[in-house]
Design an enzyme around this catalytic site. Structure first.
Site, PDB file in Angstrom:
ATOM      1  N   HIS A 152       2.802   9.360  -2.344  1.00 24.57           N
ATOM      2  CA  HIS A 152       1.898   8.352  -1.793  1.00 24.57           C
ATOM      3  C   HIS A 152       1.476   7.347  -2.871  1.00 24.57           C
ATOM      4  O   HIS A 152       1.618   6.141  -2.694  1.00 24.57           O
ATOM      5  CB  HIS A 152       0.672   9.066  -1.203  1.00 24.57           C
ATOM      6  N   GLU A 153       0.977   7.868  -3.980  1.00 28.80           N
ATOM      7  CA  GLU A 153       0.423   6.984  -5.008  1.00 28.80           C
ATOM      8  C   GLU A 153       1.512   6.195  -5.738  1.00 28.80           C
ATOM      9  O   GLU A 153       1.348   5.001  -5.989  1.00 28.80           O
ATOM     10  CB  GLU A 153      -0.373   7.790  -6.038  1.00 28.80           C
TER      11      GLU A 153
ATOM     12  N   GLU B  11      -2.874   2.189   3.412  1.00 32.21           N
ATOM     13  CA  GLU B  11      -2.927   3.649   3.251  1.00 32.21           C
ATOM     14  C   GLU B  11      -1.910   4.312   4.169  1.00 32.21           C
ATOM     15  O   GLU B  11      -1.243   5.273   3.801  1.00 32.21           O
ATOM     16  CB  GLU B  11      -4.329   4.190   3.539  1.00 32.21           C
TER      17      GLU B  11
ATOM     18  N   HIS C 229       2.366   3.255  -2.678  1.00 32.31           N
ATOM     19  CA  HIS C 229       1.691   2.005  -3.046  1.00 32.31           C
ATOM     20  C   HIS C 229       2.560   1.168  -3.983  1.00 32.31           C
ATOM     21  O   HIS C 229       2.347  -0.029  -4.118  1.00 32.31           O
ATOM     22  CB  HIS C 229       0.343   2.296  -3.700  1.00 32.31           C
TER      23      HIS C 229
HETATM   24 ZN    ZN Z   1      -3.601   5.364  -1.182  1.00 32.53          ZN
END
Ligand code: ZN
Length: 707
Positions: A447-448, A506, A452
């Site tokens: 995710h990070e 997100e 992103h």
């Molecule tokens: Zn995030």
């Protein structure tokens, strides 16, 4: 207030008391690093009383009351119970309240800002108080506020004008929002930063700005705005009124923090750390926020330290005006194992990103990984412990010098021994329990870093200049036709997607994580399997746990949906809910909700493991592709309409039936028992002391912390 309304304000029974595990990571530090961590911990904890004072007038005396009882009883609560003549149940209610109070550093929940009151009778508390003169003194000082509920508006933090609780405007019951804003505007014009201040309106209409500092008079060389302390406001609605700067708010605590942080200077590993702590020391001693900003600049440059920290007046959520900040301080140890896995993931990113469901036209030429570190918390002083932090909050520093993004591993993975796991079917419980932490680690990393980190915004970077081929525009995979929209000069993702941007992004990052976790080489990086596709093996277990976790998070996210306003209160929750919907709509019986009666009793998630790589991944990929292309092409109209639809909560089924079941199964929020560190001055060695994960252990940890 009737009994039903009152119920929501009662303390958790029992609270979920968990230990913040740190021993293994702390022991890996050098002696010098341990001392460094120790002094930062001490500096952080010195501010605990500031935090209490920033919540309610009664919080500090309640804190002292609890500690006085511990002291007078030597921690023998049974003996104290006998002395006070109260029942087992009444003592239990006191201890539960005390644990929740200490876990929140005050009598308002750090998550939700609502007051909580004990379940037991007031008489049990006064009987306990009567057992020692010191306890009695502090109990009297709470003025009955532990239990009082007669003014409902005071049960929430907010503006005094609306009758809410706040201590950022002490002794100023009549101060209005307009006046607060006018003083803020004056401060901004003057260049006086607000984070470490409180504002007081005097009887004669003049104002005092209290500045948090160890010293109690303006520094001889002057403060952040010079040597003057009295100012006349020249214009606006407060024209003619005076403002006086008063130094020395929280003086005693900041003197302690300053002395400790100076010791951290001596034990620093490098020049940036030395400069950072010297700047902190100046900030706490002299009340300078310019010095604090300097500390943050050194902090950003302190890349990859073994011990990470940040201390000061940082987050502004609890000041109703949103500019004055709560004290917060943490010392944390880098998780080396996980950092290595994250490093390997960043290295693998160029081979992973081409798997994502879009052509390279919609991807950056070169993958740039965002800064991201995984930490294990030794100490977190403040009203609550977040699972991740992204600071500094100063935009001018973020945009030109950067920021750090950290996740707090042992906060995320902390579990109460008797924790219930609703919505996971009996047959899945074992695999879920065994692999949810591993799955979460994979999910966070993807995710990070890749989530992103990936994607390109198609832009007209300046008049007539494009970062894509304008003559032969990329073909949208959604329409099969050339794209027709892009970012115009000066437009950014945030400016185009506005209030939708946060949750939408997100969701995109979560979907990238769900999609790429189907790549078995990724699971291998985290230590699961050998990289070959094996849905029935251990790596498959992790993948299954990961999809189950996401589905479960989607369900419990409904707590964060407000039936009154029909709005989502939390960006991640909104995103996860839509991903659950995406699973449910994947077809081929991939995912469904099982329940018995009409009231959805015994609701369980049913997810077909054998279809994750087919129906599951396809549904995730389709959803992700849409979000990504709309974002990439600045197609705000189609994008927000689509996302609004995916996150829409049908009020009858989701908003009522499912949400009621979610609320019925709601677990109390965790409160953390933290270790203490002790320095042997003679040998320079630091030892760590852990406490039981019980209310008694929590109280003991605070008593021995001695702040
Ligand atoms: Zn995030």
């Amino acid at each position: 207030m009737d009994a039903q309304e009152l119920k929501q304000y009662l303390a958790d029974a029992p609270p979920s008391v968990v230990r913040l595990e740190i021993e293994k990571h702390f022991e890996a530090l050098s002696e010098k690093q341990k001392r460094y961590a120790h002094f930062i911990s001490r500096a952080s904890f010195y501010g605990s009383r500031i935090v209490a004072r920033q919540i309610s007038p009664e919080s500090e005396p309640i804190f002292d009351f609890i500690l006085a009882l511990h002291k007078s009883s030597g921690g023998d609560w049974k003996a104290l119970q006998a002395k006070a003549g109260i029942s087992d149940e009444e003592l239990g209610y006191f201890l539960q309240y005390a644990a929740q109070f200490l876990g929140n550093n005050g009598n308002y929940k750090s998550f939700g800002d609502a007051k909580f009151i004990p379940r037991g009778p007031e008489s049990a508390f006064s009987a306990l108080a009567a057992t020692s003169p010191e306890a009695q003194k502090f109990y009297d000082a709470t003025s009955g506020a532990i239990f009082s509920t007669d003014k409902p508006s005071l049960l929430h933090l907010g503006y005094p004008e609306q009758g809410h609780m706040t201590t950022y405007y002490p002794g100023s019951p009549d101060i209005t929002k307009v006046e607060i804003d006018a003083v803020s505007a004056w401060m901004e014009k003057k260049g006086l930063l607000p984070e470490n201040t409180r504002l007081v309106q005097k009887k004669d209409g003049s104002f005092e700005i209290w500045i948090a500092s160890a010293i109690t008079t303006i520094p001889v060389e002057g403060g952040d705005v010079g040597k003057e302390t009295v100012f006349k406001i020249e214009d606006g609605i407060l024209a003619g009124k005076t403002i006086t700067l008063v130094y020395g708010d929280h003086s005693k605590e900041l003197a302690g923090a300053t002395a400790s942080i100076k010791k951290a200077v001596e034990n620093s590993d490098n020049e940036n750390q030395r400069n950072m702590h010297s700047a902190y020391a100046k900030s706490f001693e002299k009340g300078s926020l310019l010095a604090f900003k300097a500390s943050q600049r050194f902090w950003i440059r302190d890349i990859g330290p073994m011990v990470e920290c940040n201390v000061g007046f940082i987050e502004t959520y609890r000041d109703p005006a949103g500019i004055r900040a709560e004290w917060e301080g943490f010392a944390a140890v880098v998780n080396l194992e996980r950092t290595r896995a994250f490093g390997a993931l960043v290295e693998a990113a160029p081979t992973l990103i081409p798997h994502l469901p879009w052509e390279k036209d919609f991807e950056k030429d070169k993958f740039l990984s965002p800064d991201f570190t995984s930490l294990e918390v030794l100490t977190f002083a403040g009203s609550g412990i977040p699972v991740g932090i992204n600071i500094p909050n100063y935009d001018d520093i973020r945009q030109t010098e950067g920021f750090k993004n950290v996740s707090l591993g042992n906060v995320m993975s902390a579990k109460a021994p008797d924790e219930k796991i609703p919505f996971i079917a009996e047959k899945d419980l074992e695999v879920y329990k065994r692999y949810r932490d591993g799955a979460f680690e994979v999910q966070v990393g993807l995710h990070e870093l890749t989530g992103h980190g990936c994607g390109k915004l198609l832009q007209e970077t300046s008049e007539g200049k494009f970062n894509f081929d304008k003559e032969n525009p990329p073909i949208s995979p959604l329409t099969g036709k050339p794209i027709t929209t892009w970012y115009k000069p000066g437009q950014t993702w945030g400016s185009v997607f506005g209030s939708w941007a946060g949750s939408y992004e997100e969701c995109r990052a979560e979907l990238v994580a769900m999609y790429l976790s189907c790549e078995f080489p990724v699971l291998k990086i985290f230590g699961f399997g050998d990289g070959s596709i094996d849905i029935d093996g251990e790596a498959g277990d992790v993948l299954y746990a990961s999809y189950l976790s996401m589905a479960r998070a989607g369900l419990t996210s409904l707590e964060m949906w407000d039936p009154k306003s029909k709005k989502w209160g939390q960006a991640h929750s909104q995103a996860r809910f839509s991903i659950l919907k995406c699973f449910l709509e994947a077809g081929d019986d991939f995912c469904k909700l099982d329940y018995k009666g009409d009231d959805l009793a015994d609701l369980k998630i049913s997810l077909d493991r054998s279809k994750i790589l087919t129906a599951g991944r396809k549904a995730v990929g389709d959803y992700l592709q849409k979000l990504h292309i709309f974002k990439s092409t600045a197609d705000v109209e189609t994008g927000t309409k689509f996302y609004a639809d995916m996150t829409n909560v049908d009020p009858e089924y989701w908003g009522k039936k499912v949400r009621d079941e979610v609320l019925r199964n709601k677990q109390p929020r965790k409160v953390f028992v933290q270790a203490n560190t002790y320095l042997d001055e003679a040998t320079g060695k630091v030892t760590l002391k852990h406490y039981d994960a019980t209310p008694e252990g929590m109280i003991q940890s605070w008593a021995e912390r001695d702040v």
